[in-house]
Design a protein around this motif. Structure first.
Motif, PDB file in Angstrom:
ATOM      1  N   GLY A  15       0.857  -1.187   0.000  1.00  0.00           N
ATOM      2  CA  GLY A  15       0.000   0.000   0.000  1.00  0.00           C
ATOM      3  C   GLY A  15       0.885   1.225   0.000  1.00  0.00           C
ATOM      4  O   GLY A  15       1.742   1.384  -0.854  1.00  0.00           O
ATOM      5  N   VAL A  16       0.721   2.091   1.000  1.00  0.00           N
ATOM      6  CA  VAL A  16       1.563   3.287   1.106  1.00  0.00           C
ATOM      7  C   VAL A  16       2.758   3.068   2.023  1.00  0.00           C
ATOM      8  O   VAL A  16       3.644   3.912   2.096  1.00  0.00           O
ATOM      9  CB  VAL A  16       0.738   4.505   1.594  1.00  0.00           C
ATOM     10  N   ASP A  17       2.804   1.941   2.732  1.00  0.00           N
ATOM     11  CA  ASP A  17       3.890   1.666   3.672  1.00  0.00           C
ATOM     12  C   ASP A  17       5.118   1.093   2.965  1.00  0.00           C
ATOM     13  O   ASP A  17       5.010   0.162   2.170  1.00  0.00           O
ATOM     14  CB  ASP A  17       3.442   0.667   4.744  1.00  0.00           C
ATOM     15  N   VAL A  18       6.295   1.653   3.271  1.00  0.00           N
ATOM     16  CA  VAL A  18       7.552   1.124   2.757  1.00  0.00           C
ATOM     17  C   VAL A  18       7.967  -0.021   3.677  1.00  0.00           C
ATOM     18  O   VAL A  18       8.158   0.163   4.873  1.00  0.00           O
ATOM     19  CB  VAL A  18       8.648   2.208   2.726  1.00  0.00           C
ATOM     20  N   VAL A  19       8.098  -1.232   3.117  1.00  0.00           N
ATOM     21  CA  VAL A  19       8.450  -2.406   3.929  1.00  0.00           C
ATOM     22  C   VAL A  19       9.890  -2.852   3.700  1.00  0.00           C
ATOM     23  O   VAL A  19      10.426  -3.635   4.486  1.00  0.00           O
ATOM     24  CB  VAL A  19       7.478  -3.587   3.701  1.00  0.00           C
ATOM     25  N   ALA A  20      10.533  -2.362   2.624  1.00  0.00           N
ATOM     26  CA  ALA A  20      11.930  -2.693   2.365  1.00  0.00           C
ATOM     27  C   ALA A  20      12.527  -1.627   1.451  1.00  0.00           C
ATOM     28  O   ALA A  20      11.812  -0.982   0.688  1.00  0.00           O
ATOM     29  CB  ALA A  20      12.059  -4.058   1.717  1.00  0.00           C
ATOM     30  N   THR A  21      13.848  -1.437   1.559  1.00  0.00           N
ATOM     31  CA  THR A  21      14.543  -0.497   0.695  1.00  0.00           C
ATOM     32  C   THR A  21      15.761  -1.163   0.073  1.00  0.00           C
ATOM     33  O   THR A  21      16.347  -2.083   0.649  1.00  0.00           O
ATOM     34  CB  THR A  21      15.024   0.749   1.473  1.00  0.00           C
ATOM     35  N   LEU A  22      16.135  -0.688  -1.110  1.00  0.00           N
ATOM     36  CA  LEU A  22      17.341  -1.124  -1.805  1.00  0.00           C
ATOM     37  C   LEU A  22      18.033   0.139  -2.288  1.00  0.00           C
ATOM     38  O   LEU A  22      17.433   0.933  -3.022  1.00  0.00           O
ATOM     39  CB  LEU A  22      16.995  -2.033  -2.991  1.00  0.00           C
ATOM     40  N   ARG A  23      19.292   0.333  -1.854  1.00  0.00           N
ATOM     41  CA  ARG A  23      20.042   1.542  -2.221  1.00  0.00           C
ATOM     42  C   ARG A  23      21.397   1.146  -2.793  1.00  0.00           C
ATOM     43  O   ARG A  23      22.155   0.427  -2.153  1.00  0.00           O
ATOM     44  CB  ARG A  23      20.249   2.420  -0.996  1.00  0.00           C
ATOM     45  N   PHE A  24      21.668   1.628  -4.003  1.00  0.00           N
ATOM     46  CA  PHE A  24      22.979   1.382  -4.603  1.00  0.00           C
ATOM     47  C   PHE A  24      23.985   2.336  -3.977  1.00  0.00           C
ATOM     48  O   PHE A  24      23.752   3.540  -3.914  1.00  0.00           O
ATOM     49  CB  PHE A  24      22.911   1.563  -6.119  1.00  0.00           C
ATOM     50  N   GLN A  25      25.100   1.795  -3.500  1.00  0.00           N
ATOM     51  CA  GLN A  25      26.120   2.582  -2.828  1.00  0.00           C
ATOM     52  C   GLN A  25      27.147   3.119  -3.822  1.00  0.00           C
ATOM     53  O   GLN A  25      27.408   4.287  -3.887  1.00  0.00           O
ATOM     54  CB  GLN A  25      26.816   1.737  -1.753  1.00  0.00           C
ATOM     55  N   ARG A  26      27.785   2.208  -4.557  1.00  0.00           N
ATOM     56  CA  ARG A  26      28.780   2.577  -5.560  1.00  0.00           C
ATOM     57  C   ARG A  26      28.887   1.417  -6.542  1.00  0.00           C
ATOM     58  O   ARG A  26      28.761   0.261  -6.157  1.00  0.00           O
ATOM     59  CB  ARG A  26      30.131   2.867  -4.924  1.00  0.00           C
ATOM     60  N   GLY A  27      29.096   1.739  -7.785  1.00  0.00           N
ATOM     61  CA  GLY A  27      29.236   0.686  -8.783  1.00  0.00           C
ATOM     62  C   GLY A  27      28.094  -0.306  -8.726  1.00  0.00           C
ATOM     63  O   GLY A  27      26.939   0.054  -8.888  1.00  0.00           O
ATOM     64  N   THR A  28      28.422  -1.569  -8.446  1.00  0.00           N
ATOM     65  CA  THR A  28      27.418  -2.631  -8.446  1.00  0.00           C
ATOM     66  C   THR A  28      27.101  -3.128  -7.040  1.00  0.00           C
ATOM     67  O   THR A  28      26.514  -4.189  -6.875  1.00  0.00           O
ATOM     68  CB  THR A  28      27.893  -3.805  -9.306  1.00  0.00           C
ATOM     69  N   LEU A  29      27.483  -2.385  -6.017  1.00  0.00           N
ATOM     70  CA  LEU A  29      27.201  -2.763  -4.629  1.00  0.00           C
ATOM     71  C   LEU A  29      25.928  -2.064  -4.154  1.00  0.00           C
ATOM     72  O   LEU A  29      25.756  -0.861  -4.347  1.00  0.00           O
ATOM     73  CB  LEU A  29      28.352  -2.385  -3.707  1.00  0.00           C
ATOM     74  N   ALA A  30      25.019  -2.832  -3.546  1.00  0.00           N
ATOM     75  CA  ALA A  30      23.768  -2.270  -3.027  1.00  0.00           C
ATOM     76  C   ALA A  30      23.505  -2.790  -1.619  1.00  0.00           C
ATOM     77  O   ALA A  30      23.946  -3.881  -1.256  1.00  0.00           O
ATOM     78  CB  ALA A  30      22.604  -2.642  -3.935  1.00  0.00           C
TER      79      ALA A  30
END
Length: 94
Positions: A15-30
Motif C-alpha cells: 500500500g503506502v507503507d515502505v516495507v523494504a529499501t534497496l540503495r545502490f552505494q557505488r558501482g554494483t554494490l547495493a
C-alpha cells in the motif's frame, strides 16, 4: 518501485507503507533493509552475470541471483531452494 528516476533507490511497498529499501552505494554494490535485517547485493560477471546476497558484514553468500536477459531471474538459496522472480510491468520499474 523507484520513487525518483534519477536516484538509485528502490522501495518495496505494501500500500503506502515502505516495507523494504534497496540503495545502490557505488558501482554494483547495493544495501537492502527490511524488518530490522540488512543485506548486501553485489553484481559479478559480465557474460554470465550473477548477484551475490550476503548478510551485511559477512563474506558468506546466503543466495545467488541469476538474472534472465529479458527480465527477472532465479534466486538460488544456499540450502538449494529456488525462487523465480519477474517484473510487474513492461518498463521493469515495478
Amino acid at each position: 518501485m523507484q520513487p525518483a528516476a534519477r536516484r538509485r533507490d528502490h522501495e518495496l511497498r505494501a500500500g503506502v507503507d515502505v516495507v523494504a529499501t534497496l540503495r545502490f552505494q557505488r558501482g554494483t554494490l547495493a544495501d537492502a533493509e527490511a524488518d530490522n535485517h540488512h543485506w548486501t547485493f553485489k553484481r559479478q560477471g559480465f557474460w554470465h552475470p550473477r548477484v551475490t546476497v550476503r548478510v551485511a558484514g559477512s563474506d558468506a553468500d546466503i543466495a545467488l541471483f541469476h538474472p534472465h536477459w529479458a527480465s527477472g531471474g532465479t534466486l538460488e538459496f544456499a540450502d538449494g531452494q529456488t525462487l523465480k522472480l519477474s517484473s510487474a510491468n513492461f518498463w521493469q520499474s515495478e
